[in-house]
Write an enzyme that holds these catalytic residues in place. Structure first.
Site, short mmCIF file in Angstrom:
data_model
loop_
_atom_site.label_atom_id
_atom_site.label_comp_id
_atom_site.label_asym_id
_atom_site.label_seq_id
_atom_site.Cartn_x
_atom_site.Cartn_y
_atom_site.Cartn_z
N GLY A 11 0.79 -1.22 0.00
CA GLY A 11 0.00 0.00 0.00
C GLY A 11 0.82 1.27 0.00
O GLY A 11 0.26 2.36 -0.13
N CYS A 12 2.14 1.17 0.13
CA CYS A 12 2.99 2.36 0.15
C CYS A 12 3.04 2.98 -1.23
O CYS A 12 3.41 2.32 -2.21
CB CYS A 12 4.40 1.98 0.62
SG CYS A 12 5.61 3.31 0.47
#
Length: 138
Positions: A11-12
């Site tokens: 998700g970064c």
């Protein structure tokens, strides 16, 4: 073209952009979760080499940003043990090609290591996650 094992924080946004650059440069990725990998100090140290301790920590980690954790005030072994216990402290991504390893995404360093299509990099430095700002409507 290199086959890269790429450890990310799922998700970064920064890691997402880094993967896009690597794929646009013709590399193949084996993406893994940095947070669920079974790390130990010996393995982590292979990614950092002789880099200064400050370069091994994720500069956007809240404990680092707040000054609660000061990398210069701890030993290398203590730092590695902290990172094993709390992987969010590790600079991202961790990458491996064959037996060679690298931590972080310095464009020049990655380009010299495996080659990048520099046109795919764009204007924003992909080293860290972008800052998200929200405009307030008046």
């Amino acid at each position: 073209m290199a086959h890269i094992i790429f450890w990310e924080k799922p998700g970064c946004q920064g890691n997402c952009r880094q993967k896009e650059i690597l794929i646009a440069s013709g590399h193949e990725l084996d993406v893994r979760d940095l947070l669920t990998e079974s790390w130990n100090p010996e393995i982590l140290s292979l990614f950092f080499g002789e880099r200064p301790l400050d370069d091994c920590f994720n500069p956007t980690n809240p404990r680092i940003k707040s000054g609660e954790l000061v990398p210069a005030a701890i030993t290398r072994q203590e730092a590695l043990e902290m990172m094993v216990a709390e992987p969010l402290l590790i600079v991202r991504p961790l990458m491996q090609v064959g037996h060679q390893r690298l931590a972080g995404f310095d464009v020049g360093q990655v380009h010299n290591w495996i080659g990048l299509s520099l046109a795919s990099v764009g204007e924003r430095d992909p080293k860290n996650c972008p800052c998200v700002t929200t405009a307030v409507a008046s």
